[in-house]
Design a protein around this motif. Structure first.
Motif, PDB file in Angstrom:
ATOM      1  N   THR A   1       0.841  -1.191   0.000  1.00 19.20           N
ATOM      2  CA  THR A   1       0.000   0.000   0.000  1.00 19.20           C
ATOM      3  C   THR A   1       0.877   1.243   0.000  1.00 19.20           C
TER       4      THR A   1
ATOM      5  N   ASN B   1       2.322   1.678  -3.442  1.00 16.90           N
ATOM      6  CA  ASN B   1       1.298   2.207  -4.345  1.00 16.90           C
ATOM      7  C   ASN B   1       1.085   3.698  -4.111  1.00 16.90           C
ATOM      8  N   ASN B   2       1.019   4.101  -2.861  1.00 18.45           N
ATOM      9  CA  ASN B   2       0.821   5.515  -2.544  1.00 18.45           C
ATOM     10  C   ASN B   2       1.999   6.353  -3.041  1.00 18.45           C
ATOM     11  N   GLU B   3       3.199   5.855  -2.871  1.00 18.20           N
ATOM     12  CA  GLU B   3       4.389   6.572  -3.339  1.00 18.20           C
ATOM     13  C   GLU B   3       4.368   6.693  -4.865  1.00 18.20           C
ATOM     14  N   LEU B   4       4.002   5.612  -5.549  1.00 20.27           N
ATOM     15  CA  LEU B   4       3.922   5.641  -7.008  1.00 20.27           C
ATOM     16  C   LEU B   4       2.846   6.609  -7.487  1.00 20.27           C
ATOM     17  N   GLN B   5       1.746   6.691  -6.749  1.00 13.93           N
ATOM     18  CA  GLN B   5       0.687   7.617  -7.143  1.00 13.93           C
ATOM     19  C   GLN B   5       1.119   9.063  -6.969  1.00 13.93           C
TER      20      GLN B   5
ATOM     21  N   TYR C   1       3.359   9.280 -10.306  1.00 16.60           N
ATOM     22  CA  TYR C   1       2.738   9.042 -11.608  1.00 16.60           C
ATOM     23  C   TYR C   1       1.240   9.319 -11.669  1.00 16.60           C
ATOM     24  N   GLY C   2       0.645   9.625 -10.546  1.00 16.06           N
ATOM     25  CA  GLY C   2      -0.795   9.846 -10.522  1.00 16.06           C
ATOM     26  C   GLY C   2      -1.564   8.577 -10.830  1.00 16.06           C
ATOM     27  N   SER C   3      -2.648   8.717 -11.557  1.00 20.56           N
ATOM     28  CA  SER C   3      -3.520   7.568 -11.832  1.00 20.56           C
ATOM     29  C   SER C   3      -2.880   6.547 -12.779  1.00 20.56           C
ATOM     30  N   ASP C   4      -1.751   6.875 -13.384  1.00 18.24           N
ATOM     31  CA  ASP C   4      -1.044   5.937 -14.269  1.00 18.24           C
ATOM     32  C   ASP C   4      -0.027   5.079 -13.532  1.00 18.24           C
ATOM     33  N   ALA C   5      -0.023   5.108 -12.227  1.00 15.02           N
ATOM     34  CA  ALA C   5       0.991   4.417 -11.432  1.00 15.02           C
ATOM     35  C   ALA C   5       1.110   2.936 -11.793  1.00 15.02           C
ATOM     36  N   ALA C   6      -0.005   2.254 -11.974  1.00 11.91           N
ATOM     37  CA  ALA C   6       0.026   0.817 -12.238  1.00 11.91           C
ATOM     38  C   ALA C   6       0.751   0.480 -13.540  1.00 11.91           C
TER      39      ALA C   6
END
Length: 85
Positions: A11, A14-18, A21-26
């Protein structure tokens, strides 16, 4: 979201990536997981890649624990990079 969920390594990653990258993190993260050993004594290996660069790896008795270790390493490195440390 409970404190336990916020503190979970995947989690946090994921938060760090968001944040980056915002909503494109995945679209920027990829996992490789595999196990070795006899069926009654497996060791799991997990590696997380961000933009095809290895950011963390983990080894554990369960797949989830190996992924958590890899996520923890990756999150710490990303945070240091983002904060310029």
């Amino acid at each position: 979201m409970s404190s336990n969920e916020r503190d979970h390594p995947r989690t946090r990653l994921n938060n760090e990536l968001q944040l980056i990258y915002g909503s494109d993190a995945a679209k920027h993260v990829r996992w490789e997981d595999f196990a070795r050993g006899p069926p009654n004594n497996l060791t799991w290996y997990s590696t997380v890649y961000i933009d095809d660069m290895k950011y963390g790896d983990g080894t554990a008795r369960t797949k989830d624990d190996a992924k958590d270790k890899a996520a923890d390493k990756a999150c710490n490195d990303l945070r240091r990079e983002r904060l310029g440390q």
